[in-house]
Design an enzyme around this catalytic site. Sequence first.
Site, PDB file in Angstrom:
ATOM      1  N   LYS A 190       0.840  -1.322   0.103  1.00 43.38           N
ATOM      2  CA  LYS A 190      -0.038  -0.033  -0.149  1.00 43.38           C
ATOM      3  C   LYS A 190       0.768   1.256  -0.021  1.00 43.38           C
ATOM      4  O   LYS A 190       0.466   2.273  -0.603  1.00 43.38           O
ATOM      5  CB  LYS A 190      -0.898  -0.195   1.234  1.00 43.38           C
ATOM      6  CG  LYS A 190      -1.982  -0.994   1.231  1.00 43.38           C
ATOM      7  CD  LYS A 190      -3.147  -0.896   2.332  1.00 43.38           C
ATOM      8  CE  LYS A 190      -4.129  -2.095   2.055  1.00 43.38           C
ATOM      9  NZ  LYS A 190      -5.037  -1.980   3.392  1.00 43.38           N
ATOM     10  N   TYR A 199     -10.528 -10.238  11.081  1.00 43.80           N
ATOM     11  CA  TYR A 199     -11.594 -11.203  10.877  1.00 43.80           C
ATOM     12  C   TYR A 199     -10.939 -12.693  10.699  1.00 43.80           C
ATOM     13  O   TYR A 199      -9.945 -12.589  10.235  1.00 43.80           O
ATOM     14  CB  TYR A 199     -12.476 -10.825   9.689  1.00 43.80           C
ATOM     15  CG  TYR A 199     -12.055 -10.923   8.349  1.00 43.80           C
ATOM     16  CD1 TYR A 199     -11.572  -9.683   7.718  1.00 43.80           C
ATOM     17  CD2 TYR A 199     -11.858 -12.119   7.781  1.00 43.80           C
ATOM     18  CE1 TYR A 199     -11.211  -9.705   6.587  1.00 43.80           C
ATOM     19  CE2 TYR A 199     -11.132 -11.970   6.385  1.00 43.80           C
ATOM     20  CZ  TYR A 199     -10.956 -11.213   6.063  1.00 43.80           C
ATOM     21  OH  TYR A 199     -10.327 -11.014   4.631  1.00 43.80           O
TER      22      TYR A 199
END
Length: 282
Positions: A68, A224
């Site tokens: 990123k 998650y």
Amino acid sequence: MSQKDRYAVIGNPIEHSKSPWIHAKFAEQTGEPVEYGRILGPLDGFEREVRSFIASGGRGMNVTVPFKLEAHALADSLSPRAAAAGAVNTLAFGSDGVRGDNTDGVGLVRDIEVNLGVSLKGARILLLGAGGAARGVVLPIFDRAPAALTIVNRTAAKAHQLVDQFARNAAECGVRFSGGGADSAEAGRYDVIVNATAGSLDAALPDCDDSVFGAGTLAYDMMYGAQPTVFMQHAAKLGAHAADGLGMLVEQAAESFFIWRGVRPDGGAVLRELRQTLAAKA
Ligand code: ATR
């Protein structure tokens, strides 16, 4: 020869990425002619892969760990939110070059407000962590006009840096904004607590006083997994409502799709289907 417009997610590792599945659902739902693949980016060859995807007709990319920051450096122009985040998760290729954006923060906010039904307006929000993930969500949170945002981080200096970086934005939005080390939370229960630390990856609980959690708290972990994270389990024991970051994943994808296609898919429907698919596999 496919008539579809080509997109892909690039990362390393990439084989477990759910983005191709999510974008295939969005394409089906909206009828957009989109084909979306996955690319394993060599650790020393991110830019080469992006350039070759562009040369072969690619229209846009999602960028994930660990690229990123490199995507931020590669972009010819940046959206304000990507510039503030210092990181890019969405690239769009057009006649004016490579445009970098960051949809993670909006993804978080939409999941909390739309899918989980918790309004951030006037809320007291605690953000745990001060790394790249935390930096990317500060401005989108301010946009929702909360009463207060506190950043708590293991390394106090990094929280102070974020407070300095965004102090002006906070003042413009009328948000009470502060931060520091583990003891910097305001007294009393928070409405929303977001875990943006990398702690869940190694099952570590970020340091934070139990008194900030209560029955009316939404405790949101950006991570998650098949099981609730240690943060979610801890929060639930203290009476809070715990949520994982699967909805953020779907909503950041929906925002990327919107950037590329000008059409907004229904993230909630795809999130429900994704949860069912994962539950069936478990
Ligand atoms: P990311 O891009 O995922 O945010 P990062 O920039 O490396 O990754 O930031 C990681 C964040 O998780 C930091 O806030 C880090 O705290 P420090 O600044 O003190 O390093 C936090 N973090 C990582 N492991 C942690 C742990 N076991 N307990 C608490 N915080 C942790």
